[in-house]
Motif scaffolding. Structure first.
Motif, PDB file in Angstrom:
ATOM      1  N   THR A  23      -6.648  -0.312  -7.806  1.00  0.00           N
ATOM      2  CA  THR A  23      -7.851   0.113  -7.089  1.00  0.00           C
ATOM      3  C   THR A  23      -7.774   1.606  -6.795  1.00  0.00           C
ATOM      4  O   THR A  23      -6.869   2.047  -6.091  1.00  0.00           O
ATOM      5  N   PRO A  24      -8.706   2.421  -7.306  1.00  0.00           N
ATOM      6  CA  PRO A  24      -8.655   3.870  -7.091  1.00  0.00           C
ATOM      7  C   PRO A  24      -9.014   4.252  -5.662  1.00  0.00           C
ATOM      8  O   PRO A  24      -9.659   3.472  -4.935  1.00  0.00           O
ATOM      9  N   SER A  25      -8.643   5.463  -5.250  1.00  0.00           N
ATOM     10  CA  SER A  25      -8.851   5.909  -3.867  1.00  0.00           C
ATOM     11  C   SER A  25     -10.301   5.802  -3.407  1.00  0.00           C
ATOM     12  O   SER A  25     -10.558   5.321  -2.288  1.00  0.00           O
ATOM     13  N   PRO A  26     -11.300   6.251  -4.193  1.00  0.00           N
ATOM     14  CA  PRO A  26     -12.684   6.144  -3.711  1.00  0.00           C
ATOM     15  C   PRO A  26     -13.093   4.705  -3.405  1.00  0.00           C
ATOM     16  O   PRO A  26     -13.751   4.431  -2.392  1.00  0.00           O
ATOM     17  N   THR A  27     -12.701   3.779  -4.273  1.00  0.00           N
ATOM     18  CA  THR A  27     -13.007   2.366  -4.044  1.00  0.00           C
ATOM     19  C   THR A  27     -12.216   1.834  -2.863  1.00  0.00           C
ATOM     20  O   THR A  27     -12.734   1.052  -2.054  1.00  0.00           O
ATOM     21  N   HIS A  30     -13.898   2.872   0.358  1.00  0.00           N
ATOM     22  CA  HIS A  30     -15.117   2.104   0.601  1.00  0.00           C
ATOM     23  C   HIS A  30     -14.784   0.687   1.069  1.00  0.00           C
ATOM     24  O   HIS A  30     -15.387   0.180   2.028  1.00  0.00           O
ATOM     25  N   LEU A  31     -13.809   0.054   0.430  1.00  0.00           N
ATOM     26  CA  LEU A  31     -13.418  -1.301   0.812  1.00  0.00           C
ATOM     27  C   LEU A  31     -12.808  -1.327   2.208  1.00  0.00           C
ATOM     28  O   LEU A  31     -13.050  -2.255   2.984  1.00  0.00           O
ATOM     29  N   ALA A  32     -12.015  -0.302   2.529  1.00  0.00           N
ATOM     30  CA  ALA A  32     -11.398  -0.232   3.851  1.00  0.00           C
ATOM     31  C   ALA A  32     -12.467  -0.148   4.941  1.00  0.00           C
ATOM     32  O   ALA A  32     -12.372  -0.812   5.980  1.00  0.00           O
ATOM     33  N   GLU A  33     -13.500   0.659   4.709  1.00  0.00           N
ATOM     34  CA  GLU A  33     -14.594   0.763   5.674  1.00  0.00           C
ATOM     35  C   GLU A  33     -15.287  -0.586   5.870  1.00  0.00           C
ATOM     36  O   GLU A  33     -15.571  -1.001   6.995  1.00  0.00           O
ATOM     37  N   ASP A 205      -1.723   7.343   1.755  1.00  0.00           N
ATOM     38  CA  ASP A 205      -1.685   7.849   0.379  1.00  0.00           C
ATOM     39  C   ASP A 205      -2.797   7.225  -0.471  1.00  0.00           C
ATOM     40  O   ASP A 205      -3.422   7.886  -1.294  1.00  0.00           O
ATOM     41  N   ARG A 206      -3.044   5.960  -0.269  1.00  0.00           N
ATOM     42  CA  ARG A 206      -4.052   5.281  -1.065  1.00  0.00           C
ATOM     43  C   ARG A 206      -5.470   5.698  -0.662  1.00  0.00           C
ATOM     44  O   ARG A 206      -6.392   5.660  -1.467  1.00  0.00           O
ATOM     45  N   LEU A 207      -5.635   6.093   0.610  1.00  0.00           N
ATOM     46  CA  LEU A 207      -6.920   6.579   1.066  1.00  0.00           C
ATOM     47  C   LEU A 207      -7.186   7.997   0.612  1.00  0.00           C
ATOM     48  O   LEU A 207      -8.298   8.337   0.172  1.00  0.00           O
ATOM     49  N   TYR A 208      -6.168   8.867   0.729  1.00  0.00           N
ATOM     50  CA  TYR A 208      -6.387  10.306   0.595  1.00  0.00           C
ATOM     51  C   TYR A 208      -5.528  10.995  -0.460  1.00  0.00           C
ATOM     52  O   TYR A 208      -5.661  12.194  -0.660  1.00  0.00           O
ATOM     53  N   GLY A 209      -4.635  10.275  -1.107  1.00  0.00           N
ATOM     54  CA  GLY A 209      -3.752  10.921  -2.078  1.00  0.00           C
ATOM     55  C   GLY A 209      -2.411  11.259  -1.457  1.00  0.00           C
ATOM     56  O   GLY A 209      -2.132  10.961  -0.290  1.00  0.00           O
TER      57      GLY A 209
END
Length: 211
Positions: A23-27, A30-33, A205-209
């Motif tokens: 799952t890429p960071s942008p997705t 969005h899923l976390a929100e 890291d998964r949210l922002y790199g």
């Protein structure tokens, strides 16, 4: 301390997608929100309200509004920022404070590096946002910070928890105040690096790199 595991098919579905290493960071953001909004629904079940008079197109009636003082939402920097939008979408009238804590990877203790909170939290309902309840050190430090300012009603919203972290928070808080922890799931354990297993990796890291 009360632990509430939000058992809902949509929560389980979104958590599964967050766990996926592909799952890429942008997705992921969005899923976390979306997941936080679902968890916030459970976490705000006991939010304080007051009766208000409202005039509809047909008549005047008594409705419900969030009571004063307004709730305080406290994302733990930096990963907690990824949960803020999902929380304030459901509770837009809340105020927002910030607390910067990071874990020392050698001692596993929480280190405070930023604080933007009201000095007096007496009578305020506080909602702490931190994606991972792993060792429990960060959450314990956050709760203590709020206690020191007079808060006695604290709800912590986490995506995942480890049993070890839940025990630490439970033992630390005891019966001193009204503390609730709301999570999407309690996983198996911590590994030797204090990461939740199976978990979802480093939430920041998964949210922002990796920067």
């Amino acid at each position: 301390m009360r632990l509430h595991v939000a058992d809902h098919p949509l929560i389980a579905h979104k958590l599964t997608l967050l766990r996926d290493a592909r799952t890429p960071s942008p997705t992921f953001r969005h899923l976390a929100e979306e997941l936080v909004t679902l968890l916030a629904y459970e976490a705000t079940r006991d939010v304080r309200t007051a009766d208000v008079e409202v005039t509809t197109p047909v008549a005047t009636t008594i409705g419900t509004a969030i009571a004063d003082p307004r709730p305080l939402v406290v994302p733990i920097l930096r990963a907690g920022l990824g949960m803020l939008e999902g929380m304030t979408r459901l509770l837009p009238t809340a105020e927002v404070g910030f607390l910067g804590l990071q874990r020392d990877e050698e001692t596993l203790q929480a280190i405070t590096y930023a604080n933007r909170l009201p000095e007096d939290l007496s009578g305020r309902q506080c909602f702490v946002l931190d994606p991972m309840l792993a060792t429990g050190g960060t959450l314990v430090a956050s709760i203590d910070y709020l206690f020191e300012r007079g808060a006695r009603d604290v709800t912590c919203i986490c995506l995942l928890a480890a049993p070890e972290g839940v025990r630490v928070v439970e033992e630390h808080v005891g019966d001193r105040a009204d503390v609730t922890v709301v999570v999407a799931a309690v996983d198996e354990r911590l590994n030797e690096k204090a990461y939740i297993v199976p978990g979802l990796g480093d939430a920041g890291d998964r949210l922002y790199g990796l920067v």
